[in-house]
Design an enzyme around this catalytic site. Structure first.
Site, PDB file in Angstrom:
ATOM      1  N   CYS A  44      56.294 -34.494  95.263  1.00 58.64           N
ATOM      2  CA  CYS A  44      56.882 -35.475  95.794  1.00 58.64           C
ATOM      3  C   CYS A  44      56.202 -35.756  97.219  1.00 58.64           C
ATOM      4  O   CYS A  44      56.100 -36.863  97.698  1.00 58.64           O
ATOM      5  CB  CYS A  44      58.406 -34.879  96.248  1.00 58.64           C
ATOM      6  N   CYS A  49      57.085 -39.059  95.695  1.00 62.14           N
ATOM      7  CA  CYS A  49      57.820 -40.014  96.311  1.00 62.14           C
ATOM      8  C   CYS A  49      57.451 -40.344  97.810  1.00 62.14           C
ATOM      9  O   CYS A  49      57.412 -41.749  98.337  1.00 62.14           O
ATOM     10  CB  CYS A  49      59.386 -39.277  96.551  1.00 62.14           C
ATOM     11  N   LYS A  52      54.128 -42.617  97.994  1.00 67.23           N
ATOM     12  CA  LYS A  52      54.467 -43.938  97.347  1.00 67.23           C
ATOM     13  C   LYS A  52      55.305 -44.919  98.444  1.00 67.23           C
ATOM     14  O   LYS A  52      55.017 -45.925  98.280  1.00 67.23           O
ATOM     15  CB  LYS A  52      55.398 -43.504  96.148  1.00 67.23           C
ATOM     16  N   TYR A 181      59.673 -46.271  85.971  1.00 71.19           N
ATOM     17  CA  TYR A 181      59.749 -46.681  87.477  1.00 71.19           C
ATOM     18  C   TYR A 181      58.304 -46.691  88.101  1.00 71.19           C
ATOM     19  O   TYR A 181      58.251 -47.514  89.038  1.00 71.19           O
ATOM     20  CB  TYR A 181      60.928 -46.089  87.913  1.00 71.19           C
ATOM     21  N   GLU A 185      56.920 -49.704  90.220  1.00 72.73           N
ATOM     22  CA  GLU A 185      56.708 -49.484  91.514  1.00 72.73           C
ATOM     23  C   GLU A 185      55.434 -49.778  92.221  1.00 72.73           C
ATOM     24  O   GLU A 185      54.925 -50.502  93.081  1.00 72.73           O
ATOM     25  CB  GLU A 185      56.971 -48.204  92.155  1.00 72.73           C
ATOM     26  N   HIS A 439      80.795 -57.611 107.262  1.00 70.62           N
ATOM     27  CA  HIS A 439      80.227 -58.847 107.157  1.00 70.62           C
ATOM     28  C   HIS A 439      79.425 -59.258 108.353  1.00 70.62           C
ATOM     29  O   HIS A 439      79.855 -58.793 109.570  1.00 70.62           O
ATOM     30  CB  HIS A 439      81.663 -59.873 107.260  1.00 70.62           C
ATOM     31  N   GLU A 444      78.637 -56.002 101.220  1.00 68.38           N
ATOM     32  CA  GLU A 444      80.092 -56.579 101.123  1.00 68.38           C
ATOM     33  C   GLU A 444      80.469 -57.196  99.763  1.00 68.38           C
ATOM     34  O   GLU A 444      81.669 -57.152  99.477  1.00 68.38           O
ATOM     35  CB  GLU A 444      80.516 -57.650 102.278  1.00 68.38           C
TER      36      GLU A 444
END
Ligand SMILES: Cc1cc2nc3c(=O)[nH]c(=O)nc-3n(C[C@H](O)[C@H](O)[C@H](O)COP(=O)(O)OP(=O)(O)OC[C@H]3O[C@@H](n4cnc5c(N)ncnc54)[C@H](O)[C@@H]3O)c2cc1C
Length: 459
Positions: A44, A49, A52, A181, A185, A439, A444
């Site tokens: 990682c 991670c 990356k 993934y 990526e 908002h 939302e």
């Protein structure tokens, strides 16, 4: 000395899982040692991670400069320098790795910068130092490595994610093999920085296992961006060609690129670990077989993280580590919970997802109500970017419980993390609806989807 052993716990591998297990166990009073053969922090921190995500940030600036024009900015003279990025990234990774090491130090964990292998169920052999250490409990947290098993000839000239983080020269053209993934990526990372990217995948659609609508949305977005998708074909041969690499597909097509990157899955680090000698059973995939408390077939040997092949994510390895420490040293047997783990795919825009896909919900026997929306984010009204976001809720028609949430859009990973809390609490669609919106945001939409798109029944 603790009884007849040198330590209560010996952890092999100082990645996400190993470091957390060692620290927490030591804080609970165990005498702990850890061995790491490479850099502290593991995949990682060093080659996963974190580096990356830094590259993902770097790759987003070209779009941001373009988008700024519609907002009145004149952006001139931008230039991207790969060696600067890599040097800065390496500096940050070295810093974080140092922090991991010092956290272990401060927790009183004995540190061995060495490769550790099992000599027997209670003995670890340190290969560089050439001596043995004994422990009451051994925890294997050795993670995994990128597979090169393509069956293709000449695959040794290809790179994997490990090397992609250290390329000396930026690849103007790159072919990435894979549809998971990591492949996706990196396709976006290199495309965002200006590479011509081809993605070669053996299936008809990328991102197997994810909700079909998310897969469709990402696939369409990649095609629109100009990332070339070479689908339904297998890559059979690779060879060097005047400083470049030529990849040959079963379809007969060839791609000449500066680099060919394999992102075809990861394998567990179980080779040469002495697991067979200690009697630790492996799954057919090579991962270590564990029970719900992460205990292997040998009662005093445990395993956590990627090497067990449960859910190969950093927070999951950390969660398994904490459960292990609680079980062994906290007096509370705690089985890790692998349900409703939110994940992100850092493409552009990104994917955030938690819970069941529509397909998995149907397979599990739920009749589902689907709520879906696709819209142009407000930001892109002025930027002019032709990009849409998609959000989807999969709701159990009988109980009204939200089973899954799938988002394709900017900051989707951040949204999925928050939705995961609601899903973990068993939130119903009525409770989503009763939540007043923030908002103007994209999130939302998650609490304002009122019209059912479809009701689907299993079978
Ligand atoms: C490119 C990439 C991107 C990723 N992105 C994400 C992401 O965005 N989000 C996410 O959650 N996960 C991501 N992951 C997955 C994540 O990195 C892993 O799930 C996580 O690191 C697993 O932790 P671990 O402790 O099981 O193993 P690792 O972190 O792999 O650590 C294992 C450690 O053991 C050491 N070791 C191995 N054998 C021995 C031995 N015999 N003796 C001593 N030391 C040994 C290794 O050197 C390594 O440091 C990504 C992975 C990759 C490759």
């Amino acid at each position: 000395m603790t009884g007849k052993f040198d330590f209560d716990l010996f952890v092999i591998g100082a990645g996400s899982g190993g470091v957390r297990a060692a620290r927490v166990s030591a804080q609970m009073g165990a005498r702990v040692a850890i061995a790491e053969e490479d850099s502290f922090g593991g995949t990682c921190v060093v080659r996963g991670c974190i580096p990356k995500k830094l590259l993902v940030y770097a790759s987003g600036f070209a779009d941001a400069f373009e988008d700024a024009r519609g907002y009145g900015w004149t952006i001139a003279g931008t230039r991207f320098d790969w060696p600067t990025l890599i040097a800065n990234k390496d500096g940050e990774i070295a810093r974080i790795s140092g922090v991991y090491r010092s956290l272990l130090d401060h927790a009183g964990v004995g540190i061995f910068e060495d490769r550790a292998v099992l000599a027997d169920a209670h003995t670890v052999h340190l290969t560089k130092a050439g001596h043995d250490v004994t422990a009451q409990t051994i925890l294997v947290a050795t993670g995994g490595y990128p597979s090169r098993d393509t069956g293709a000839e000449g695959a040794q000239v290809c790179i994997t994610s490990d090397e992609a983080f250290h390329l000396k020269k930026f690849p103007d053209r790159i072919a990435i093999v894979g549809g998971g993934y990591i492949a996706l990526e990196f396709a976006h990372i290199f495309h965002g920085m200006g590479s011509e990217v081809s993605l070669i995948y053996r299936g008809p659609k990328i991102l197997r296992g994810f909700d079909e609508d998310v897969r469709d949305a990402l696939q369409a977005s990649m095609q629109k961006k100009g990332i070339r998708l070479v689908l339904d074909t297998v890559f059979t041969r690779c060879q060097g060609d005047g400083g470049k690499v030529r990849a040959l597909m079963l379809s007969g097509e060839t791609i000449l690129a500066d680099q060919v990157m394999l992102a075809i899955g990861r394998k567990p680090n179980t080779h040469g670990l002495g697991l067979e000698a200690a009697g630790v059973a492996l799954k057919p995939s090579g991962h270590i077989e564990v029970d719900r408390y992460s205990r292997t077939s040998v009662p005093n040997i445990y395993a956590i993280g990627d090497v067990t092949g449960r859910l190969e994510l950093t927070p999951v390895a950390i969660h398994e580590a904490i459960c292990f420490a609680r079980t062994l040293y906290g007096g509370v047997p705690t089985a890790p919970d692998h349900e409703l783990v939110a994940t992100a795919v850092f493409t552009r825009p990104e994917i955030g997802t938690v819970g069941l896909s529509e397909e998995k919900a149907l397979k599990a026997g739920h009749t589902v109500d689907i709520y879906k929306t696709s819209f142009k984010p407000l930001k892109h009204t002025l930027s002019g970017r032709d990009e849409r976001a998609m959000m989807k809720l999969v709701v159990d028609a009988k109980t009204d419980r939200v089973l899954g949430c799938h988002i394709f859009g900017p900051e989707a990973g951040e949204m999925a993390q928050l939705v995961a809390i609601a899903l973990k609490m068993g939130a119903t669609k009525a409770q989503f609806d009763a939540t007043v919106a923030v908002h103007p945001t994209m999130a939302e939409e998650l609490v304002t989807m009122r019209t059912k798109t479809a009701t689907r029944t299993p079978g």
